[in-house]
Design a protein around this motif. Structure first.
Motif, PDB file in Angstrom:
ATOM      1  N   ILE A 153       6.558  46.079 -51.751  1.00 38.08           N
ATOM      2  CA  ILE A 153       7.041  44.776 -51.275  1.00 38.08           C
ATOM      3  C   ILE A 153       6.787  43.708 -52.329  1.00 38.08           C
ATOM      4  O   ILE A 153       5.664  43.591 -52.837  1.00 38.08           O
ATOM      5  CB  ILE A 153       6.347  44.373 -49.954  1.00 38.08           C
ATOM      6  N   ARG A 154       7.817  42.943 -52.661  1.00 38.43           N
ATOM      7  CA  ARG A 154       7.684  41.855 -53.627  1.00 38.43           C
ATOM      8  C   ARG A 154       7.592  40.540 -52.860  1.00 38.43           C
ATOM      9  O   ARG A 154       8.610  39.942 -52.507  1.00 38.43           O
ATOM     10  CB  ARG A 154       8.881  41.842 -54.583  1.00 38.43           C
ATOM     11  N   TYR A 184      -2.105  33.028 -41.757  1.00 34.62           N
ATOM     12  CA  TYR A 184      -2.903  33.754 -42.748  1.00 34.62           C
ATOM     13  C   TYR A 184      -2.320  33.555 -44.141  1.00 34.62           C
ATOM     14  O   TYR A 184      -1.100  33.424 -44.297  1.00 34.62           O
ATOM     15  CB  TYR A 184      -2.903  35.258 -42.426  1.00 34.62           C
ATOM     16  N   ILE A 185      -3.159  33.532 -45.144  1.00 37.75           N
ATOM     17  CA  ILE A 185      -2.697  33.406 -46.523  1.00 37.75           C
ATOM     18  C   ILE A 185      -3.351  34.502 -47.350  1.00 37.75           C
ATOM     19  O   ILE A 185      -4.572  34.604 -47.351  1.00 37.75           O
ATOM     20  CB  ILE A 185      -3.065  32.018 -47.107  1.00 37.75           C
ATOM     21  N   LYS A 242       5.338  32.895 -46.443  1.00 34.30           N
ATOM     22  CA  LYS A 242       5.881  33.486 -45.215  1.00 34.30           C
ATOM     23  C   LYS A 242       6.013  35.006 -45.338  1.00 34.30           C
ATOM     24  O   LYS A 242       5.628  35.758 -44.437  1.00 34.30           O
ATOM     25  CB  LYS A 242       7.239  32.864 -44.900  1.00 34.30           C
ATOM     26  N   SER A 243       6.548  35.452 -46.461  1.00 29.75           N
ATOM     27  CA  SER A 243       6.708  36.891 -46.642  1.00 29.75           C
ATOM     28  C   SER A 243       5.357  37.580 -46.820  1.00 29.75           C
ATOM     29  O   SER A 243       5.165  38.711 -46.382  1.00 29.75           O
ATOM     30  CB  SER A 243       7.607  37.184 -47.845  1.00 29.75           C
ATOM     31  N   LEU A 244       4.413  36.857 -47.451  1.00 34.73           N
ATOM     32  CA  LEU A 244       3.076  37.426 -47.649  1.00 34.73           C
ATOM     33  C   LEU A 244       2.380  37.641 -46.315  1.00 34.73           C
ATOM     34  O   LEU A 244       1.672  38.629 -46.112  1.00 34.73           O
ATOM     35  CB  LEU A 244       2.243  36.493 -48.536  1.00 34.73           C
ATOM     36  N   LEU A 303       5.125  45.405 -44.002  1.00 34.15           N
ATOM     37  CA  LEU A 303       4.604  46.725 -44.338  1.00 34.15           C
ATOM     38  C   LEU A 303       4.268  47.512 -43.084  1.00 34.15           C
ATOM     39  O   LEU A 303       4.429  48.726 -43.035  1.00 34.15           O
ATOM     40  CB  LEU A 303       3.353  46.567 -45.210  1.00 34.15           C
ATOM     41  N   GLU A 304       3.808  46.802 -42.042  1.00 35.28           N
ATOM     42  CA  GLU A 304       3.491  47.482 -40.798  1.00 35.28           C
ATOM     43  C   GLU A 304       4.752  48.032 -40.138  1.00 35.28           C
ATOM     44  O   GLU A 304       4.690  48.960 -39.337  1.00 35.28           O
ATOM     45  CB  GLU A 304       2.789  46.515 -39.831  1.00 35.28           C
TER      46      GLU A 304
END
Length: 304
Positions: free
Chosen positions: A136-137, A303-304, A142-144, A149-150
């Motif tokens: 994942i890039r 979350y960050i 937001k994407s982070l 992945l889950e």
């Protein structure tokens, strides 16, 4: 479980380092040639690479390798390779002088071997982070913070014979501990009272309990009989195929508390701590989700 298992291995190795010259080298109480003579030509041999090392420097290097790969196992870096090397080094250290080995070492060996067949690098590991970075890039917060992945085709539950073997190992340990409690002090309910009078084994906390009389006979009887009841009950709670979420939650909470109290009160090797690590296998995905929801309550933003 993997983090706790690696940490227990790391501590077990580090606590032996001051005694390398005495117990694990040819200059110590059991030189290699002496071990060969007393074991006999046709007797069974214990697996250990340390019997091939001669100098203290060589043994020190071996211990450093053991420390390094135990740490790698703990953080989940090259997890399967690190696990195998940790098994080899731990078994070599324990088998170098078996007279030093106790029940805790045997339990650690067993769980290390069974756990080698579990997918321990799948979560909370460097291997997982590296895998996610490849797949994942992320280019925004937001994407982070998303669970992309889950969402991949990865199972949330694991089914395997090795996991059942770990449960069975736990059940056997508790059941045989119960069978071995057949002395007069166990029958009379005074065992725990006398535990806190074994000065050689008492930790500072154990000495505090003894000196201030915090373990009277009446309380000792209650705790002694509770111990025996738990050890005969837990094997059934572990293996019963119904209500597993609640039976394992009960076992997890009560037995971790049980072993922590023993571990901080008495010096009995690593037994209490490897049992705490092994009991973490009882955590289910629903327990992890519950912990996640509780942690989110302390978060004011994403979350960050």
């Amino acid at each position: 479980f993997r983090v706790a298992l690696g940490f227990v291995c790391l501590i077990d190795i580090l606590r032996r380092i001051p005694y390398i010259e005495v117990f694990y080298s040819r200059e110590g109480v059991a030189p290699n040639y002496f071990m060969s003579e007393i074991s006999g030509r046709y007797s069974s041999k214990a697996f250990t690479f340390l019997s091939s090392l001669n100098t203290v420097t060589e043994v020190n290097i071996f211990f450093l390798i053991a420390v390094l790969f135990s740490f790698f196992l703990m953080i989940g870096y090259k997890t399967k390779l690190s696990h195998i090397i940790t098994i080899i080094t731990i078994l070599s250290i324990h088998n170098r002088l078996i007279i030093l080995e106790n029940g805790g070492d045997l339990v650690l060996n067993n769980f290390l071997i069974w756990a080698a067949f579990l997918p321990l690098g799948k979560r909370f590991s460097f291997d997982r982070v590296l895998s996610s970075l490849r797949d994942i890039r992320d280019n925004s917060p937001k994407s982070l913070n998303s669970e992309t992945l889950e969402a991949k085709d990865e199972p949330r539950s694991y089914w395997g014979l090795a996991y059942f073997a770990c449960l069975l190992q736990l059940a056997i340990i508790y059941l045989f501990n119960y069978f071995n409690k057949d002395g007069n002090t166990w029958e009379q309910g005074t065992s725990i009272y006398y535990f806190y009078h074994l000065d050689t084994f008492l930790t500072p906390l154990g000495n505090f309990v003894k000196e201030f009389g915090l373990m009277p006979l009446a309380l000792s009887k209650i705790l002694t009989y509770m111990t025996m009841c738990l050890e005969v009950l837990v094997p059934f709670l572990l293996l019963i195929p119904v209500l597993t979420l609640w039976t394992r939650r009960f076992t997890l909470i009560t037995m971790i508390g049980f072993h922590v109290i023993i571990g901080i009160s008495l010096y009995i090797g690593m037994f209490s701590w490897i049992m705490v690590a092994a009991l973490l296998l009882l955590l289910s995905s629903r327990d992890i989700d519950l912990l996640r929801r509780l942690l989110k309550k302390f978060s004011k933003g994403p979350y960050i």
